[in-house]
Design a protein around this motif. Structure first.
Motif, PDB file in Angstrom:
ATOM      1  N   TYR A 142       0.832  -1.199   0.000  1.00 46.37           N
ATOM      2  CA  TYR A 142       0.000   0.000   0.000  1.00 46.37           C
ATOM      3  C   TYR A 142       0.868   1.251   0.000  1.00 46.37           C
ATOM      4  O   TYR A 142       1.967   1.252   0.543  1.00 46.37           O
ATOM      5  CB  TYR A 142      -0.907   0.016   1.234  1.00 46.37           C
ATOM      6  CG  TYR A 142      -2.052  -0.974   1.143  1.00 46.37           C
ATOM      7  CD1 TYR A 142      -3.351  -0.531   0.976  1.00 46.37           C
ATOM      8  CD2 TYR A 142      -1.816  -2.340   1.206  1.00 46.37           C
ATOM      9  CE1 TYR A 142      -4.404  -1.424   0.886  1.00 46.37           C
ATOM     10  CE2 TYR A 142      -2.860  -3.245   1.105  1.00 46.37           C
ATOM     11  CZ  TYR A 142      -4.149  -2.781   0.940  1.00 46.37           C
ATOM     12  OH  TYR A 142      -5.184  -3.676   0.841  1.00 46.37           O
ATOM     13  N   ARG A 143       0.363   2.330  -0.608  1.00 46.81           N
ATOM     14  CA  ARG A 143       1.085   3.600  -0.627  1.00 46.81           C
ATOM     15  C   ARG A 143       0.424   4.569   0.332  1.00 46.81           C
ATOM     16  O   ARG A 143      -0.758   4.433   0.643  1.00 46.81           O
ATOM     17  CB  ARG A 143       1.127   4.182  -2.033  1.00 46.81           C
ATOM     18  CG  ARG A 143      -0.210   4.709  -2.514  1.00 46.81           C
ATOM     19  CD  ARG A 143      -0.011   5.708  -3.644  1.00 46.81           C
ATOM     20  NE  ARG A 143      -1.259   6.194  -4.182  1.00 46.81           N
ATOM     21  CZ  ARG A 143      -1.956   7.209  -3.699  1.00 46.81           C
ATOM     22  NH1 ARG A 143      -1.566   7.839  -2.621  1.00 46.81           N
ATOM     23  NH2 ARG A 143      -3.067   7.610  -4.278  1.00 46.81           N
ATOM     24  N   PRO A 144       1.160   5.591   0.802  1.00 52.18           N
ATOM     25  CA  PRO A 144       0.590   6.586   1.722  1.00 52.18           C
ATOM     26  C   PRO A 144      -0.475   7.454   1.049  1.00 52.18           C
ATOM     27  O   PRO A 144      -0.390   7.739  -0.144  1.00 52.18           O
ATOM     28  CB  PRO A 144       1.786   7.436   2.131  1.00 52.18           C
ATOM     29  CG  PRO A 144       2.985   6.695   1.696  1.00 52.18           C
ATOM     30  CD  PRO A 144       2.581   5.805   0.585  1.00 52.18           C
ATOM     31  N   CYS A 145      -1.433   7.882   1.821  1.00 56.63           N
ATOM     32  CA  CYS A 145      -2.495   8.778   1.354  1.00 56.63           C
ATOM     33  C   CYS A 145      -1.908  10.165   1.105  1.00 56.63           C
ATOM     34  O   CYS A 145      -1.117  10.675   1.896  1.00 56.63           O
ATOM     35  CB  CYS A 145      -3.595   8.843   2.417  1.00 56.63           C
ATOM     36  SG  CYS A 145      -4.864  10.079   2.095  1.00 56.63           S
ATOM     37  N   GLY A 146      -2.313  10.787   0.014  1.00 64.09           N
ATOM     38  CA  GLY A 146      -1.837  12.125  -0.306  1.00 64.09           C
ATOM     39  C   GLY A 146      -2.476  13.221   0.520  1.00 64.09           C
ATOM     40  O   GLY A 146      -2.004  14.360   0.509  1.00 64.09           O
ATOM     41  N   HIS A 147      -3.549  12.922   1.245  1.00 64.90           N
ATOM     42  CA  HIS A 147      -4.224  13.938   2.045  1.00 64.90           C
ATOM     43  C   HIS A 147      -3.721  13.971   3.481  1.00 64.90           C
ATOM     44  O   HIS A 147      -3.337  15.019   3.983  1.00 64.90           O
ATOM     45  CB  HIS A 147      -5.739  13.702   2.048  1.00 64.90           C
ATOM     46  CG  HIS A 147      -6.354  13.879   0.715  1.00 64.90           C
ATOM     47  ND1 HIS A 147      -6.904  12.842   0.001  1.00 64.90           N
ATOM     48  CD2 HIS A 147      -6.483  14.965  -0.063  1.00 64.90           C
ATOM     49  CE1 HIS A 147      -7.345  13.283  -1.144  1.00 64.90           C
ATOM     50  NE2 HIS A 147      -7.104  14.572  -1.218  1.00 64.90           N
ATOM     51  N   CYS A 148      -3.709  12.836   4.147  1.00 64.44           N
ATOM     52  CA  CYS A 148      -3.369  12.835   5.577  1.00 64.44           C
ATOM     53  C   CYS A 148      -1.890  12.506   5.838  1.00 64.44           C
ATOM     54  O   CYS A 148      -1.408  12.738   6.935  1.00 64.44           O
ATOM     55  CB  CYS A 148      -4.261  11.855   6.342  1.00 64.44           C
ATOM     56  SG  CYS A 148      -4.086  10.138   5.853  1.00 64.44           S
ATOM     57  N   LEU A 149      -1.193  11.984   4.851  1.00 61.52           N
ATOM     58  CA  LEU A 149       0.237  11.641   4.998  1.00 61.52           C
ATOM     59  C   LEU A 149       1.049  12.306   3.890  1.00 61.52           C
ATOM     60  O   LEU A 149       1.768  11.657   3.132  1.00 61.52           O
ATOM     61  CB  LEU A 149       0.416  10.109   4.951  1.00 61.52           C
ATOM     62  CG  LEU A 149      -0.320   9.309   6.021  1.00 61.52           C
ATOM     63  CD1 LEU A 149      -0.213   7.822   5.736  1.00 61.52           C
ATOM     64  CD2 LEU A 149       0.238   9.629   7.390  1.00 61.52           C
ATOM     65  N   LYS A 150       0.936  13.637   3.825  1.00 62.11           N
ATOM     66  CA  LYS A 150       1.532  14.382   2.707  1.00 62.11           C
ATOM     67  C   LYS A 150       3.033  14.148   2.522  1.00 62.11           C
ATOM     68  O   LYS A 150       3.495  13.912   1.417  1.00 62.11           O
ATOM     69  CB  LYS A 150       1.253  15.875   2.867  1.00 62.11           C
ATOM     70  CG  LYS A 150      -0.200  16.209   2.690  1.00 62.11           C
ATOM     71  CD  LYS A 150      -0.460  17.683   2.827  1.00 62.11           C
ATOM     72  CE  LYS A 150      -1.922  17.906   2.933  1.00 62.11           C
ATOM     73  NZ  LYS A 150      -2.563  18.669   1.993  1.00 62.11           N
ATOM     74  N   GLU A 151       3.788  14.198   3.599  1.00 58.66           N
ATOM     75  CA  GLU A 151       5.245  14.013   3.486  1.00 58.66           C
ATOM     76  C   GLU A 151       5.600  12.599   3.043  1.00 58.66           C
ATOM     77  O   GLU A 151       6.437  12.402   2.179  1.00 58.66           O
ATOM     78  CB  GLU A 151       5.941  14.354   4.805  1.00 58.66           C
ATOM     79  CG  GLU A 151       6.024  15.837   5.085  1.00 58.66           C
ATOM     80  CD  GLU A 151       6.760  16.611   4.003  1.00 58.66           C
ATOM     81  OE1 GLU A 151       7.856  16.178   3.583  1.00 58.66           O
ATOM     82  OE2 GLU A 151       6.226  17.643   3.566  1.00 58.66           O
ATOM     83  N   ALA A 152       4.951  11.615   3.655  1.00 59.09           N
ATOM     84  CA  ALA A 152       5.205  10.221   3.278  1.00 59.09           C
ATOM     85  C   ALA A 152       4.804   9.988   1.827  1.00 59.09           C
ATOM     86  O   ALA A 152       5.483   9.265   1.089  1.00 59.09           O
ATOM     87  CB  ALA A 152       4.455   9.275   4.202  1.00 59.09           C
TER      88      ALA A 152
END
Length: 81
Positions: free
Chosen positions: A62-72
């Motif tokens: 899985y990849r990080p969410c662009g909304h809640c995990l912006k830096e990741a």
């Protein structure tokens, strides 16, 4: 990983309250994020999954969410993960 439709609501609430589950994701899109994410809260029960850790989510592909995990997400997008 726990699929939302495979766990009773009371058991799920207990695991979240005990801080054993801290991450949620979309099974079809392979995205994970925090349980407080507005995008994640709109997911259908059939596609929602839960993780015990962010490392578990990454290991599952899985990849990080662009909304809640912006830096990741930025790091993932730039290939730094």
């Amino acid at each position: 990983m726990i699929r939302h439709h495979e766990i009773p609501d009371l058991a799920l609430r207990r695991l979240i309250k005990e801080k054993k589950i801290g991450w949620g994701g979309n099974f079809k899109l392979k995205i994970y994020g925090t349980l407080n994410c507005k995008s994640g809260k709109r997911l259908k029960k059939e596609t929602r999954v839960f993780f015990f850790s962010d490392l578990e989510a990454v290991k599952e592909g899985y990849r990080p969410c662009g909304h809640c995990l912006k830096e990741a997400y930025k790091n993932w997008k730039n290939g730094l993960v």
